[in-house]
Every structure is written in C-alpha cells, then in structure tokens.
Design a protein around this motif. Structure first.
Motif, short mmCIF file in Angstrom:
data_model
loop_
_atom_site.label_atom_id
_atom_site.label_comp_id
_atom_site.label_asym_id
_atom_site.label_seq_id
_atom_site.Cartn_x
_atom_site.Cartn_y
_atom_site.Cartn_z
N GLN A 57 13.44 19.65 33.45
CA GLN A 57 13.36 18.76 34.61
C GLN A 57 14.74 18.30 35.04
O GLN A 57 15.05 18.26 36.23
CB GLN A 57 12.46 17.55 34.29
N ARG A 58 15.56 17.97 34.07
CA ARG A 58 16.90 17.49 34.39
C ARG A 58 17.73 18.56 35.09
O ARG A 58 18.49 18.26 36.01
CB ARG A 58 17.61 17.01 33.12
N LEU A 59 17.58 19.81 34.67
CA LEU A 59 18.31 20.89 35.32
C LEU A 59 17.95 21.02 36.79
O LEU A 59 18.83 21.24 37.64
CB LEU A 59 18.03 22.22 34.59
N LEU A 60 16.67 20.85 37.10
CA LEU A 60 16.23 20.92 38.50
C LEU A 60 16.80 19.76 39.31
O LEU A 60 17.25 19.95 40.45
CB LEU A 60 14.71 20.91 38.57
N VAL A 61 16.79 18.57 38.73
CA VAL A 61 17.33 17.40 39.43
C VAL A 61 18.83 17.57 39.66
O VAL A 61 19.34 17.28 40.76
CB VAL A 61 17.06 16.11 38.62
N GLU A 62 19.53 18.04 38.66
CA GLU A 62 20.97 18.23 38.79
C GLU A 62 21.30 19.30 39.84
O GLU A 62 22.26 19.16 40.61
CB GLU A 62 21.57 18.61 37.44
N GLU A 63 20.49 20.37 39.89
CA GLU A 63 20.71 21.41 40.90
C GLU A 63 20.49 20.84 42.30
O GLU A 63 21.28 21.09 43.22
CB GLU A 63 19.77 22.59 40.67
N TYR A 64 19.43 20.06 42.45
CA TYR A 64 19.13 19.45 43.74
C TYR A 64 20.24 18.49 44.16
O TYR A 64 20.73 18.54 45.29
CB TYR A 64 17.80 18.71 43.65
N ALA A 65 20.67 17.64 43.24
CA ALA A 65 21.73 16.67 43.56
C ALA A 65 23.04 17.36 43.88
O ALA A 65 23.83 16.86 44.70
CB ALA A 65 21.90 15.71 42.39
N ASP A 66 23.27 18.52 43.28
CA ASP A 66 24.54 19.23 43.52
C ASP A 66 24.65 19.73 44.95
O ASP A 66 25.77 19.78 45.50
CB ASP A 66 24.66 20.41 42.54
N TRP A 67 23.53 20.10 45.59
CA TRP A 67 23.57 20.52 46.98
C TRP A 67 24.13 19.37 47.85
O TRP A 67 24.94 19.59 48.75
CB TRP A 67 22.19 20.91 47.48
N TYR A 68 23.67 18.16 47.57
CA TYR A 68 24.15 17.00 48.32
C TYR A 68 25.61 16.70 47.99
O TYR A 68 26.40 16.39 48.89
CB TYR A 68 23.28 15.78 47.99
N ALA A 69 25.96 16.79 46.71
CA ALA A 69 27.33 16.48 46.31
C ALA A 69 28.33 17.40 47.00
O ALA A 69 29.38 16.94 47.48
CB ALA A 69 27.46 16.60 44.79
N ARG A 70 28.01 18.68 47.08
CA ARG A 70 28.92 19.64 47.73
C ARG A 70 29.05 19.32 49.21
O ARG A 70 30.14 19.40 49.78
CB ARG A 70 28.41 21.06 47.51
N LEU A 71 27.95 18.94 49.84
CA LEU A 71 28.00 18.58 51.26
C LEU A 71 28.83 17.31 51.47
O LEU A 71 29.67 17.25 52.37
CB LEU A 71 26.58 18.40 51.78
N TYR A 72 28.59 16.30 50.61
CA TYR A 72 29.35 15.05 50.73
C TYR A 72 30.85 15.29 50.56
O TYR A 72 31.67 14.75 51.32
CB TYR A 72 28.91 14.06 49.65
N GLU A 73 31.20 16.07 49.55
CA GLU A 73 32.62 16.32 49.28
C GLU A 73 33.29 17.00 50.46
O GLU A 73 34.41 16.65 50.85
CB GLU A 73 32.76 17.18 48.02
N ALA A 74 32.59 17.96 51.07
CA ALA A 74 33.16 18.65 52.23
C ALA A 74 33.27 17.71 53.42
O ALA A 74 34.28 17.72 54.14
CB ALA A 74 32.28 19.85 52.58
N ALA A 75 32.25 16.87 53.64
CA ALA A 75 32.28 15.93 54.76
C ALA A 75 33.42 14.93 54.61
O ALA A 75 34.04 14.53 55.60
CB ALA A 75 30.94 15.20 54.86
#
Length: 307
Positions: free
Chosen positions: A104-122
């Motif tokens: 479960q944690r791996l799925l949550v971390e993968e999902y959160a990483d999509w947002y993190a990459r977008l935030y960092e680029a923004a």
C-alpha cells in the motif's frame, strides 16, 4: 524541497477566492486544483485560468517539459488508477496509520511522486518560493505526506455549513465547456454530510505532523489584509504587500490556475463581501436539517450562535 500551501475543505467554502488572493502575493504561484489536472487538462485539454487551452499555455507547457519531458510522457490512466486505489476519503484512516502495508505504501508513494515532480517543475518555471494547490481533497493532503521533497503546509478553509449547503444547490455553468456543462450539485443533507467528513479529516491532519492553519471564510471577507498576512507568515513568507486590496475590493491579475471554480478566469476588481444569501434563500426546513447534521462542528468552528 518545494513548499506547497494546500488549500483544504469542502468545495464552495471560498478556496478559489483565497487562492486568487494568495496568487497576488510576491513569491506565490497558484496552480489551481491539481487533483483534476490529469484528466481535465492533460487528457481533456480544458482551458487554463489564463484563457488558453492547457496544451497552448506556455506556462503549463514549460512545466510539463521540466517535470516529465512533455505531457505526452505522463500516463494519465496510471495516475487515475492510483488515485482510485489510494486517494479516497474512506482510505484516510489507512493513510494516517503507521500500519499501512508495504504494498500500500508503495502505491501511495508512487501517486505522491507524480505531484512532487509537477510541483518541483512549477517552482522552477514560476520562480516562486510557495506554490498553492487548491485541490481541497483531504485524502490527497494525507497522500502528499509521503512525498519527501514536498514541504506541505495546509490551510483548512471553513465556511458556515448552511452557506455551503445553499451554494451546492445553485446551478453554475462551467465556462471552460462554453456553458455545455454545469458544476456538480448536491442536496443540502448530502452536502452537510460531506461538510462533516471533509472538515473532520482536516481537523485531525495535524496529528500526522502536517502544519495546519484554519481560516474561516467569514473572517477572510471581513479582514482580508490581516488574514492574508497571517497565512503568508504560516507559509514562511515575509510580510506581504497587500496593496491590491483596497476599500473592500481586490484587484486580480491573470493566473494559470489549471482547474476549479469559474472564478479562476476573473481578472480585474473583485468585491470582497460575504455571500450570506443562504439566510433567506435556503428554505427553513433545509436550513434546520443542515444545522442539526453539522451542529457539533459548527460549535467547534465558532458558528454556534448563527441562525
């Protein structure tokens, strides 16, 4: 780390107005409801707050290139599948628990990483020190705890439940669809139950170590300058210049809010006054039902004396 000010609460509580006001502060970049960006913007190519279609917006095009090498490299359906798997209100107890399984944690971390990459680029593209995500979803805020590169700070926006209930009954066209679609509507009893669930989730988020500041819609409209100053301090910003707010009016410039309330398209002077139409427009029986269903939290948030 990238600092993200996440606006949480139930829709129709004033989060879009708050996002637009925060977006006028130096060093702040409002992104809109990023939770909807994947489907409505990347896949659906809806209009950005600047008026351009998402695919034509220079800001978002640059963010996509920086984050993913272009939006065509984003597996939208994978992101949406992850959302269904981990980012649901009913999963909040699991997200808040230390007992989450490794899978479960791996799925949550993968999902959160999509947002993190977008935030960092923004953050790089905008040059801002603080990004504002007005997604509102409590479960998403809990998921973002699992992105180590995100400095998450949550503004919990609260509005009188009866005002929220009335707002959800109104017909509101979505301008990005040229009036072909309307925003979702809920019955007063349904919105009351959602109001309880969303606000309870944000009220206990601090127990997970996430900084949370509560802001009441009514206070924002009564004292916009001081409220914005307090939020800026919470976000780690220097005392802001709020000269764009004068005599009960805010002067708003264009923004790149990706999704959300139609107000994201508004440019120019905006009156800052409370919408208390519910006091006369919401039928008495419906008002009493909403009051009864939300009574405990109304008291907690200081609405005990409201009628």
């Amino acid at each position: 780390m990238v600092r993200v000010l996440f606006l949480g609460g139930l829709g129709r509580s004033g989060t879009t107005l708050l996002e637009r006001l925060l977006g006028e502060l130096p060093g702040v970049c409002p992104l809109g409801e990023v939770v909807h960006l994947w489907e409505r913007d990347i896949a659906g190519d809806e209009r950005c707050g600047c008026g351009s279609h998402f695919s034509d917006c220079e800001f978002w095009r640059a963010v996509g290139e920086k984050a993913f090498g272009g939006w065509h490299h984003v597996d939208v359906w994978r992101v949406l599948a992850l959302r269904q798997a981990v980012e649901r209100t009913r999963y909040i107890p699991r997200l808040a628990s230390v007992r989450m399984t490794a899978a479960q944690r791996l799925l949550v971390e993968e999902y959160a990483d999509w947002y993190a990459r977008l935030y960092e680029a923004a953050a790089v593209v905008s040059g801002a020190s603080v990004l504002v995500d007005s997604s509102k979803h409590a479960a998403l805020a809990y998921c973002l705890r699992y992105a180590p590169s995100v400095d998450l700070r949550v503004v919990h926006m609260v509005r009188d439940s009866r005002g929220v209930a009335y707002s959800w009954t109104k017909k509101v066209s979505r301008p990005e669809t040229d009036g072909a679609q309307e925003m979702t509507r809920y019955s007063p009893s349904r919105s009351a139950l959602l109001w309880n669930a969303h606000n309870t989730a944000f009220s206990v988020l601090h127990r997970c170590g996430v900084p949370v500041q509560r802001v009441r819609y009514e206070e924002l409209l009564e004292s916009p300058s001081s409220t914005l100053g307090a939020i800026a301090s919470f976000a780690g910003l220097t005392p802001p210049d709020v000269s764009f707010v004068k005599n009960g009016t805010a002067e708003l410039g264009p923004c790149h809010s990706a999704a959300g309330n139609p107000m994201r398209f508004t440019v120019g002077p905006v009156p800052l006054r409370r919408d208390d139409a519910w006091r006369t427009a919401l039928p008495g029986r419906q008002r009493r039902v909403v009051s009864a269903l939300t009574a405990p939290l109304l008291g907690v948030y200081g609405y005990r004396g409201a009628r």
